[in-house]
Write an enzyme that holds these catalytic residues in place. Structure first.
Site, PDB file in Angstrom:
ATOM      1  N   TRP A  90       0.818  -1.106  -0.095  1.00  0.00           N
ATOM      2  CA  TRP A  90       0.121  -0.122   0.133  1.00  0.00           C
ATOM      3  C   TRP A  90       0.644   1.357  -0.161  1.00  0.00           C
ATOM      4  O   TRP A  90       0.478   2.318   0.518  1.00  0.00           O
ATOM      5  CB  TRP A  90      -1.054  -0.017   1.034  1.00  0.00           C
TER       6      TRP A  90
ATOM      7  N   LYS B 162      -5.972  -0.151  -5.027  1.00  0.00           N
ATOM      8  CA  LYS B 162      -6.558   1.180  -5.108  1.00  0.00           C
ATOM      9  C   LYS B 162      -5.612   2.055  -5.969  1.00  0.00           C
ATOM     10  O   LYS B 162      -4.608   1.802  -5.919  1.00  0.00           O
ATOM     11  CB  LYS B 162      -7.039   1.700  -3.867  1.00  0.00           C
TER      12      LYS B 162
ATOM     13  N   ASP C 279     -32.282   1.137 -17.733  1.00  0.00           N
ATOM     14  CA  ASP C 279     -32.872   1.989 -16.866  1.00  0.00           C
ATOM     15  C   ASP C 279     -33.043   3.539 -16.944  1.00  0.00           C
ATOM     16  O   ASP C 279     -32.053   4.062 -17.663  1.00  0.00           O
ATOM     17  CB  ASP C 279     -32.335   1.648 -15.424  1.00  0.00           C
TER      18      ASP C 279
ATOM     19  N   GLU D  60     -36.750   1.755 -20.624  1.00  0.00           N
ATOM     20  CA  GLU D  60     -37.623   2.011 -19.524  1.00  0.00           C
ATOM     21  C   GLU D  60     -38.045   3.507 -19.654  1.00  0.00           C
ATOM     22  O   GLU D  60     -37.275   4.515 -19.295  1.00  0.00           O
ATOM     23  CB  GLU D  60     -37.158   1.789 -18.109  1.00  0.00           C
TER      24      GLU D  60
END
Length: 682
Positions: free
Chosen positions: A92, A126, A339, A393
């Protein structure tokens, strides 16, 4: 000009709908804007080129540099000052693996395979991002997997590159003519009060769906989302398979098994907005509020508390179009339910607009970039998979949404008939069923844009969310707790079960070229849907499906499920949903009878609360005898079995309502029959 020489300029829709004639120039401008967006892709290899392969370039991908194998990491972050990859592979450290920036704001790093620094499959990662606003550890935008720490609840990216990729065993089934969709949520698809998994869904739920007669399953909440209660609509990592349900391989196994059962698998694709979270999502990734989204107020959806993409940007288009391709090719989905299309199409997201005039579909409220993006996305989906299915939709009724692009349409295969469930809720809230206007109801169920295929439904997940009720619970309410056992006496339950079947059958047979059901509603699932949250003391009680209700032959849910299976067989046997022939034959408001045909079948409904009709005469379109192929009143469907199952209604040469022949039948109250003509040689 000969028809073959007709110029394709987006105005072909006028030939289908003459009411669009005053908007010819607006249609032409809409098509030109799409062509402009398409040209950007064509300059870089076309739709199947760079613009739809971002997932193979950005993020973490195995690769080679100078003959050395390793992993490339690339990130588009033009506003950032510095990026460095951090994770288990380097303890890290924010200093050991900085990325280099190019002139386009793309940062890159190559991590060679070596004993000391190899980025292994499953390693947590990350990216440390330094901006003018400060610095933060972020999750890479194109990450394929995100996991949550059980202790801290924090989300972290995970490099996902299995040594043995999943090998599909079953080809996707051939595209069905009549689309019968089972809308499902993997997490709440188990009976216990917990989160279900892909593997459990594969083993326990997929066989139920296939056995019922559905030919497609639509999966919600697959794209990674940090808040379970969002129902999956606040997406944070668009390329990540939600890890709360299992691994990408387990999802692929689900899809593979579904294909083996003859089921098409659709993804509920959320490209209409994104979660605001900075720790998990894309918000201010490079320090600006305009990297992926519109800056300022235009970039926020106040009603959804989420962020809105800027569809005019090439890199945003690449991100989203690559996402379309990723789910089709890498994961194995067969299509999408897009959506929030209404929110995308209009700058005010369709809020407070009645869409009563064609003017509402054109003009300054329409977002031309969103229209162009949706058109390109449909083109791409069908270029990647010619048999892909796309469903929009949209509640607005935008002309051409489900028409071919070369006509000026947006290219969707279907649109949801969203007004239908709203109609049922309104009727049940405001009127007694004996006061329903049957002629008006018939026309409402047919009120859809000509030439555009629709998916009809009586209720989806939307109608059962907390604060509302499932259709069955709205009909029967607390009586379902005490009187759903066979032999128990309740007029409320008798009425509710009868109407539940009538509502489903009339919707199935009239409201579209496809049909959709949310899981559990096929057997009248009680109560509502609610996810664990502070307001319900983090309970899973309403975030599950009580399959045992349908499986228990002593309960009346069992018969409601049996009816659903029989109803779907009408499409299987008669190709009903794709048959365009729909005609009203008779409406008698006093007798509460509605009769119509779809394809070869005649549907006769008696909505009267008390009166059963003996020898009731109805017109029929074919000069033949008729027999019932579905009767909602059968005892196996929790009816009363009042009509003979093997009866034949003989043709009579008695003209009626413009037909040369008619039949007489027994039609019990609150029941319906589907009648098929008997061939002369049968």
């Amino acid at each position: 000009m000969a028809p073959a020489e007709r110029q394709i300029d987006g105005t072909g829709l006028v030939e289908i709908d003459p009411w669009l004639e005053p908007y010819r120039e607006a249609l032409r401008a809409r098509y030109a804007h799409y062509q402009k967006a398409l040209a950007a892709a064509e300059a870089n290899g076309g739709l199947l080129g760079a613009i739809s392969q971002g997932h193979r370039y950005f993020g973490l991908n195995p690769g080679v540099r100078d003959g050395q194998r390793g992993v490339w990491y690339r990130e588009w972050a033009p506003g950032a000052l510095r990026l460095s990859l951090i994770g288990e592979f380097n303890g890290w450290s924010r200093d050991t693996h900085p990325l280099q920036r190019d002139e386009y704001g793309v940062w890159r790093l190559f991590i060679p395979d070596s004993p000391t620094g190899r980025l292994a499959h499953g390693s947590l990662v990350k990216v440390h991002v330094v901006t003018e606003r400060g610095e933060m550890d972020r999750i890479p935008a194109y990450i394929r997997r995100v996991v949550q720490d059980e202790t801290t609840a924090a989300y972290t990216g995970q490099y996902w590159s299995p040594p043995q990729p999943y090998q599909f065993q079953h080809p996707a089934p051939r595209r069905a003519r009549g689309l019968r969709v089972y809308e499902a949520h993997v997490g709440m698809a188990q009976e216990e009060g917990r989160v279900g998994t892909y593997s459990e869904f594969t083993e326990k739920v997929l066989p139920r769906i296939a056995r019922l007669g559905y030919n497609a399953v639509q999966l919600m909440a697959v794209m990674e989302h940090p808040y379970y209660g969002s129902f999956g609509y606040h997406v944070s990592s668009f390329f990540a398979v939600s890890s709360r349900f299992g691994t990408p391989e387990e999802l692929k196994a689900l899809i593979d098994t579904a294909h083996g059962l003859g089921l098409t698998v659709l993804l509920d694709l959320v490209h209409s907005h994104a979660v605001k979270n900075t720790l998990e999502g894309l918000n201010r990734f490079d320090g600006t509020d305009y990297q992926y989204f519109h800056a300022g107020p235009r970039g926020e959806h106040s009603g959804w508390d989420s962020l809105l993409f800027d569809y005019s940007k090439y890199e945003v288009q690449r991100f989203l179009l690559s996402n379309v391709r990723f789910w089709l090719e890498e994961i194995g989905f067969d299509g999408f339910r897009f959506d929030g299309v209404t929110s995308m199409l209009y700058l005010n997201h369709g809020l407070g607009v009645s869409f009563a005039s064609y003017d509402d579909y054109f003009g300054p409220n329409v977002d031309p970039d969103a229209v162009a993006y949706l058109t390109v996305a449909n083109q791409l989906a069908h270029a990647v998979r010619p048999d892909a299915i796309t469903i929009a939709e949209d509640v607005s009724g935008m002309p051409g949404l489900a028409r071919p692009v070369d006509e000026g349409g947006l290219g969707f295969d279907y649109r949801l008939a969203m007004g239908v469930p709203d109609t049922w809720i309104k009727l049940l809230k405001e009127k007694r069923d004996e006061d329903w206007n049957l002629g008006e109801l018939y026309h409402i169920l047919l009120n859809r844009r000509f030439g555009e295929k629709h998916v009809g439904y009586a209720e989806s997940h939307d109608q059962a969310l907390v604060g509302d009720k499932t259709l069955a619970f709205r009909l029967m309410d607390q009586d379902m707790y005490w009187h759903m056992e066979r032999g128990s006496q309740s007029l409320v339950v008798d009425r509710g079960i009868a109407l539940h079947k009538l509502i489903r059958l009339i919707t199935f047979s009239l409201a579209g070229e496809g049909y959709l059901n949310f899981m559990g509603n096929e057997f009248g699932h009680p109560e509502w849907v609610d996810f664990p949250r502070e307001g319900n003391l983090h309970s899973y009680h309403y975030a599950r499906r009580q399959w045992s209700l349908a499986d228990n032959p002593r309960l009346r849910y069992h018969g409601l499920e049996a009816f659903d299976r029989a109803m779907l067989q009408l499409d299987e046997r008669y190709d009903l949903l794709q048959d365009p022939l729909i005609e009203q034959l008779q409406v008698d408001e006093e007798a509460r009878v509605l009769v119509y045909r779809r394809g070869p079948l005649v549907f006769a409904f008696n909505f009267h609360p008390t009166a059963s009709h003996t020898g009731f005469r109805i017109p029929v379109p074919d000069p033949a005898d008729y027999r019932p192929v579905l009767d909602t009143d059968l005892t196996e469907f929790e009816g009363f079995g009042r009509a003979a199952a093997d009866v034949v209604y003989g043709r009579q040469d008695v003209p009626m309502h413009g037909r040369a022949q008619s039949i007489q039948l027994y039609l019990p109250n609150r029941s319906a029959q589907a009648l098929a003509p008997i061939p002369p040689d049968a």
